[in-house]
Design a protein around this motif. Structure first.
Motif, PDB file in Angstrom:
ATOM      1  N   LEU A   1       0.831  -1.212   0.000  1.00  0.00           N
ATOM      2  CA  LEU A   1       0.000   0.000   0.000  1.00  0.00           C
ATOM      3  C   LEU A   1       0.859   1.252   0.000  1.00  0.00           C
ATOM      4  O   LEU A   1       0.559   2.221  -0.699  1.00  0.00           O
ATOM      5  N   GLN A   2       1.925   1.235   0.779  1.00  0.00           N
ATOM      6  CA  GLN A   2       2.807   2.399   0.841  1.00  0.00           C
ATOM      7  C   GLN A   2       3.429   2.683  -0.521  1.00  0.00           C
ATOM      8  O   GLN A   2       3.505   3.837  -0.946  1.00  0.00           O
ATOM      9  N   GLU A   3       3.850   1.656  -1.215  1.00  0.00           N
ATOM     10  CA  GLU A   3       4.448   1.833  -2.537  1.00  0.00           C
ATOM     11  C   GLU A   3       3.469   2.469  -3.513  1.00  0.00           C
ATOM     12  O   GLU A   3       3.851   3.265  -4.361  1.00  0.00           O
ATOM     13  N   ASN A   4       2.183   2.104  -3.397  1.00  0.00           N
ATOM     14  CA  ASN A   4       1.180   2.593  -4.328  1.00  0.00           C
ATOM     15  C   ASN A   4       0.532   3.896  -3.887  1.00  0.00           C
ATOM     16  O   ASN A   4      -0.088   4.581  -4.697  1.00  0.00           O
ATOM     17  N   GLY A   5       0.648   4.223  -2.606  1.00  0.00           N
ATOM     18  CA  GLY A   5       0.095   5.479  -2.088  1.00  0.00           C
ATOM     19  C   GLY A   5      -1.417   5.553  -2.244  1.00  0.00           C
ATOM     20  O   GLY A   5      -2.108   4.558  -2.346  1.00  0.00           O
ATOM     21  N   GLY A   6      -1.934   6.758  -2.251  1.00  0.00           N
ATOM     22  CA  GLY A   6      -3.358   6.975  -2.460  1.00  0.00           C
ATOM     23  C   GLY A   6      -4.194   6.830  -1.209  1.00  0.00           C
ATOM     24  O   GLY A   6      -3.705   6.673  -0.096  1.00  0.00           O
ATOM     25  N   LYS A   7      -5.505   6.862  -1.419  1.00  0.00           N
ATOM     26  CA  LYS A   7      -6.461   6.821  -0.311  1.00  0.00           C
ATOM     27  C   LYS A   7      -6.402   5.506   0.458  1.00  0.00           C
ATOM     28  O   LYS A   7      -6.546   5.490   1.677  1.00  0.00           O
ATOM     29  N   THR A   8      -6.176   4.409  -0.229  1.00  0.00           N
ATOM     30  CA  THR A   8      -6.109   3.114   0.447  1.00  0.00           C
ATOM     31  C   THR A   8      -4.971   3.095   1.460  1.00  0.00           C
ATOM     32  O   THR A   8      -5.124   2.577   2.564  1.00  0.00           O
ATOM     33  N   TRP A   9      -3.825   3.676   1.103  1.00  0.00           N
ATOM     34  CA  TRP A   9      -2.689   3.765   2.013  1.00  0.00           C
ATOM     35  C   TRP A   9      -3.025   4.678   3.185  1.00  0.00           C
ATOM     36  O   TRP A   9      -2.740   4.350   4.346  1.00  0.00           O
ATOM     37  N   LEU A  10      -3.659   5.816   2.921  1.00  0.00           N
ATOM     38  CA  LEU A  10      -4.039   6.728   4.001  1.00  0.00           C
ATOM     39  C   LEU A  10      -5.039   6.069   4.952  1.00  0.00           C
ATOM     40  O   LEU A  10      -4.921   6.201   6.173  1.00  0.00           O
ATOM     41  N   ASP A  11      -6.006   5.358   4.401  1.00  0.00           N
ATOM     42  CA  ASP A  11      -6.982   4.641   5.239  1.00  0.00           C
ATOM     43  C   ASP A  11      -6.289   3.604   6.113  1.00  0.00           C
ATOM     44  O   ASP A  11      -6.615   3.447   7.291  1.00  0.00           O
ATOM     45  N   ALA A  12      -5.334   2.879   5.536  1.00  0.00           N
ATOM     46  CA  ALA A  12      -4.608   1.861   6.301  1.00  0.00           C
ATOM     47  C   ALA A  12      -3.820   2.494   7.438  1.00  0.00           C
ATOM     48  O   ALA A  12      -3.755   1.936   8.539  1.00  0.00           O
ATOM     49  N   GLN A  13      -3.240   3.656   7.194  1.00  0.00           N
ATOM     50  CA  GLN A  13      -2.508   4.354   8.259  1.00  0.00           C
ATOM     51  C   GLN A  13      -3.451   4.742   9.396  1.00  0.00           C
ATOM     52  O   GLN A  13      -3.111   4.587  10.570  1.00  0.00           O
ATOM     53  N   TRP A  14      -4.623   5.251   9.053  1.00  0.00           N
ATOM     54  CA  TRP A  14      -5.617   5.589  10.077  1.00  0.00           C
ATOM     55  C   TRP A  14      -6.023   4.353  10.866  1.00  0.00           C
ATOM     56  O   TRP A  14      -6.143   4.377  12.092  1.00  0.00           O
ATOM     57  N   TYR A  15      -6.256   3.264  10.145  1.00  0.00           N
ATOM     58  CA  TYR A  15      -6.655   2.017  10.797  1.00  0.00           C
ATOM     59  C   TYR A  15      -5.598   1.567  11.803  1.00  0.00           C
ATOM     60  O   TYR A  15      -5.915   1.244  12.950  1.00  0.00           O
ATOM     61  N   VAL A  16      -4.331   1.532  11.375  1.00  0.00           N
ATOM     62  CA  VAL A  16      -3.244   1.105  12.270  1.00  0.00           C
ATOM     63  C   VAL A  16      -3.175   2.015  13.474  1.00  0.00           C
ATOM     64  O   VAL A  16      -3.013   1.554  14.606  1.00  0.00           O
ATOM     65  N   ALA A  17      -3.331   3.314  13.273  1.00  0.00           N
ATOM     66  CA  ALA A  17      -3.320   4.258  14.411  1.00  0.00           C
ATOM     67  C   ALA A  17      -4.455   3.960  15.376  1.00  0.00           C
ATOM     68  O   ALA A  17      -4.280   3.994  16.593  1.00  0.00           O
TER      69      ALA A  17
END
Length: 89
Positions: free
Chosen positions: A69-85
């Motif tokens: 997800l980090q490599e591809n960026g975008g909203k999916t990566w941002l959502d995953a960061q929020w989820y992990v937090a």
């Protein structure tokens, strides 16, 4: 003695925080964080749906999924960061 602009950071790994209830990386998507509000609930559901779909197709660990997800960026990566937090908070 540290000056005003200096800071010390301590990083602990290898499950050190597990005793405090913070999940290991391998358990990140096993947790379902308690959230307030419909928007955050939808975010959790979307992240978990994407994770389960990706895992079924790739049979990989959470760390690999997050790296993808980090490599591809975008909203999916941002959502995953929020989820992990939310999971570790």
């Amino acid at each position: 003695m540290l000056g005003n602009s200096e800071m010390i950071s301590v990083f602990l790994g290898a499950g050190f925080s597990a005793v405090a209830g913070v999940p290991l990386a391998s358990q990140l998507f096993d947790a379902r964080p308690e959230v307030d509000g419909i928007t955050r609930q939808r975010l959790v559901e979307h992240v978990l749906e994407r994770w389960h779909s990706w895992r079924a197709a790739n049979d990989s660990a959470p760390e690999e999924y997050l790296a993808y997800l980090q490599e591809n960026g975008g909203k999916t990566w941002l959502d995953a960061q929020w989820y992990v937090a939310l999971v570790i908070a």
